[in-house]
Design an enzyme around this catalytic site. Structure first.
Site, short mmCIF file in Angstrom:
data_model
loop_
_atom_site.label_atom_id
_atom_site.label_comp_id
_atom_site.label_asym_id
_atom_site.label_seq_id
_atom_site.Cartn_x
_atom_site.Cartn_y
_atom_site.Cartn_z
N ASP A 48 39.95 42.50 47.27
CA ASP A 48 40.14 43.58 46.30
C ASP A 48 39.35 44.76 46.84
OD1 ASP A 48 40.73 45.06 43.97
OD2 ASP A 48 38.85 44.40 43.06
N GLU B 126 45.06 43.55 47.85
CA GLU B 126 45.71 44.35 46.81
C GLU B 126 46.12 45.69 47.39
OE1 GLU B 126 44.81 46.12 42.37
OE2 GLU B 126 43.65 44.40 43.09
N ASP C 128 35.66 42.30 40.21
CA ASP C 128 36.10 42.40 41.61
C ASP C 128 36.32 41.02 42.23
OD1 ASP C 128 33.38 41.79 41.77
OD2 ASP C 128 32.84 43.65 42.78
#
Length: 173
Positions: A8, A69, A141
């Site tokens: 992420d 992501e 996160d």
């Protein structure tokens, strides 16, 4: 057994999560942590910390695939650019190790993990904890990094059942 590193990306904190997935698609937790990048004096040094941190994790945990992501459009253009640069640094760190990278949008990740593309962050955190049988609450996160890894594990399992690559199963080239 395949080991997947989920990322992420962030310019101040990057979440990383590592899972194992077996031939049936069952996932198990290996590791998660934030890479905190605020100790560096300037942005290029933070990106250096990101690259070195991911290299260390890859050496220690030896993932075979990476899921990251995709960048979303932020309201602040400067933030969006920095996020894109952090994402690029993360991708560079893992492709230098010849790891395949698979990209997923936030809505795709939420759909795969929660069942709804517009799910709230807390719902993602909760479902990731349930799926991986974690006893402690995850930071956002770390949950997002594990969620992108789980998403890729699901796509991989579907692709294997259909005799396709993960990219083909997700409709990507």
């Amino acid at each position: 057994m395949t080991r997947i590193l989920g990322i992420d990306p962030g310019s101040q904190r990057t979440g990383v999560g590592i899972i194992d997935v077996d031939a049936t698609g069952r996932v198990s937790h290996v590791h998660h942590q934030p890479l905190v990048l605020l100790g560096a004096d300037d942005f290029p040094q933070r990106m250096k910390l990101l690259v070195l941190g991911l290299a260390d994790l890859c050496r220690e945990y030896e993932p075979q695939e990476v899921a990251i992501e995709r960048v979303f459009m932020a309201r602040n253009p400067d933030s969006a650019l920095k996020l894109g640069q952090a994402r690029g640094a993360a991708i560079s760190a893992v492709v230098l190790r010849d790891l395949p990278v698979h990209e997923y949008a936030a809505s795709e990740i939420k759909l795969a993990v929660v069942g709804r593309g517009g799910a709230e962050k807390q719902q993602v955190q909760h479902m990731v904890g349930l799926m991986l049988n974690l006893k402690t609450k995850l930071q956002a996160d770390a949950a997002d990094a594990l969620a992108v890894a789980i998403t890729h594990a699901h796509v991989r399992a579907t692709a294997n059942r259909l005799g396709l690559s993960a990219r083909q199963a997700w409709g990507r080239k």
